[in-house]
Scaffold this active site. Sequence first.
Site, mmCIF file in Angstrom:
data_model
loop_
_atom_site.group_PDB
_atom_site.id
_atom_site.type_symbol
_atom_site.label_atom_id
_atom_site.label_comp_id
_atom_site.label_asym_id
_atom_site.label_seq_id
_atom_site.Cartn_x
_atom_site.Cartn_y
_atom_site.Cartn_z
ATOM 1 C CG ASP A 68 -1.935 1.131 1.195
ATOM 2 O OD1 ASP A 68 -2.171 1.705 0.103
ATOM 3 O OD2 ASP A 68 -2.476 1.478 2.276
ATOM 4 C CG HIS A 111 -3.505 0.706 8.833
ATOM 5 N ND1 HIS A 111 -4.330 1.630 8.233
ATOM 6 C CD2 HIS A 111 -2.369 0.716 8.088
ATOM 7 C CE1 HIS A 111 -3.735 2.153 7.188
ATOM 8 N NE2 HIS A 111 -2.538 1.605 7.078
ATOM 9 C CG ASP A 178 -8.738 -1.145 11.214
ATOM 10 O OD1 ASP A 178 -7.978 -0.984 10.252
ATOM 11 O OD2 ASP A 178 -9.982 -1.118 11.128
ATOM 12 N NE ARG A 206 -0.802 12.830 4.205
ATOM 13 C CZ ARG A 206 -1.290 11.581 4.255
ATOM 14 N NH1 ARG A 206 -0.727 10.686 5.037
ATOM 15 N NH2 ARG A 206 -2.343 11.225 3.528
ATOM 16 C CG ASP A 208 -2.521 7.644 6.411
ATOM 17 O OD1 ASP A 208 -2.738 8.255 5.347
ATOM 18 O OD2 ASP A 208 -2.818 6.445 6.585
ATOM 19 C CD GLU A 249 -5.341 11.065 4.270
ATOM 20 O OE1 GLU A 249 -5.364 10.742 3.078
ATOM 21 O OE2 GLU A 249 -5.191 10.256 5.201
#
Length: 527
Positions: A68, A111, A178, A206, A208, A249
């Site tokens: 990912d 996660h 998670d 940042r 996420d 975010e």
Amino acid sequence: MSHVTAQPKGRAWPPAGLVYGVDPSRFQDSDGDGIGDLPGITKRLDHVAALGADWLWLLPIYPSLRRDNGYDVDDHESVDPRFGTLDDFQQLVEGCHERGIRVMLDLVLHHTSERHPWFQAARRDRTSREGAYYIWADEPIDAPGDEPVFPGEESGVWSFDDEAGGWYHHQFYGFQPDLNVANDDVFEEIVRIATLWLERGVDGFRIDAAMPAMRAKPTEGTGADAARFYDRLRGRLTEVRDDVVLVAEADVPPAELAVLADHRRVDAILDFSLNNSLFLALARESAEPLHETLDGLDRTVQASARLNFVRNVDELDLEQLSEDERQEVFRVFAGGRAGFLYGRGLRRGWAPMMGDARRFRMSLSLLFALPGAPLIMYGQELGIGDDLSVEGRDACRPVMQWSAAGGGGFTKAADAPLILPAQRSGPYDFGHVNARSQATDDSSNLVLTRRLAQVRSRLGLATQPMRRHTLPHSPSVIALSAPGLLTLHNLAATPAEVFEAYGAKPLLTERWDGHRLGPFGFAWLRR
């Protein structure tokens, strides 16, 4: 490894120029293995500084299988060996600080990967301390609205683990269990990890999936109160660095952003609502959707706490639009069925999606003019392309294009798997689009980006109040002003008259004759 102590001087947030995002695997390969790395980024810092970047945001640098794009984190405390060492990281941070650039890392708290030591301990014993870090059930639990983030990629949000003998919850991919951020031990781990990187010289994070991480899962004790969580996180990290910057975010409507913006829980919000409305405005060739969304944002998040973007390196997420509005955007920008992803967005790159080089340059200029700080992802300053022949979100993730050489100046490797086929042949290939040729071309996208950042910084727009103006005779024009400045951007392919700008002195313009904006024209005017 010694810790970095020297920090850039001046205001940490908002940035005077821009935030520059870099995927470490796709920016610059320094050792010829075909994969970008930290020494490669260090080698290219002069390019970043010349853009006017105040912040370098590094996408995940942690060990990962990168299923990912690095957000499947195997270890929050180390550097992926393919990217280099902690010493390489320190040299990168020092190189940034010497140039007045601050460093932002991704803080992935929603996660981990299933390979993470926490999950390995959890699956051995679900009753252990680490077992409580995750969300378990003896049988999958169906709950309204509890659906995968990536429709079509995952059939559900529960996966069975043989060793644990139970089901774990995952909002994203099955290999990304998670975390339960409502668990105090998980919170302390997050603080410990962030503190470790702050001590290594990092200036901010940042966060996420800032809001999804707070949402309750269909088991007891899993919902975190966002206000309390981010108050606590801010307080603890400020004890380590009083100027630490947190960017959240948040893909939620403007009305839901107040919980993050209030009491400076975070310094800025990477918001999708303005991004979505920008594409609706471009599709309609009308400024109205932008005015509507900015009205909502103005009531909840002050301009200095907004981080604006046109395209990230995921799909163009259109979740904040209605289904009818999404279809409007699809009709203009999808470029056929191959451009769709997850049924809610597009996997096209910014420049090719615009279809017209003039519209790309106008949208680039508009990004710098909007209230808030601009975020540019690597290569967008050049107008790099995409490749719909590859699967999923990788279509809009080309490597950086430095020169017309075989590997685009990105690598000397004969076989570099991250180079997309379209980068070797096509209208956006290395020969047509690269930093070396654009650096000396006054009409290039790179030079325009530099000029926009310079104007924004010179006029102090980061801290100036911005006003919006409705132009009844020119509905396709978005007009924004600050003391002594007026910016005009024509979202339409037809000319637009702007009577209100007579007599203004041009600072930076394209297709502006003093009273009329040509198709996709823009003007930065001194008043």
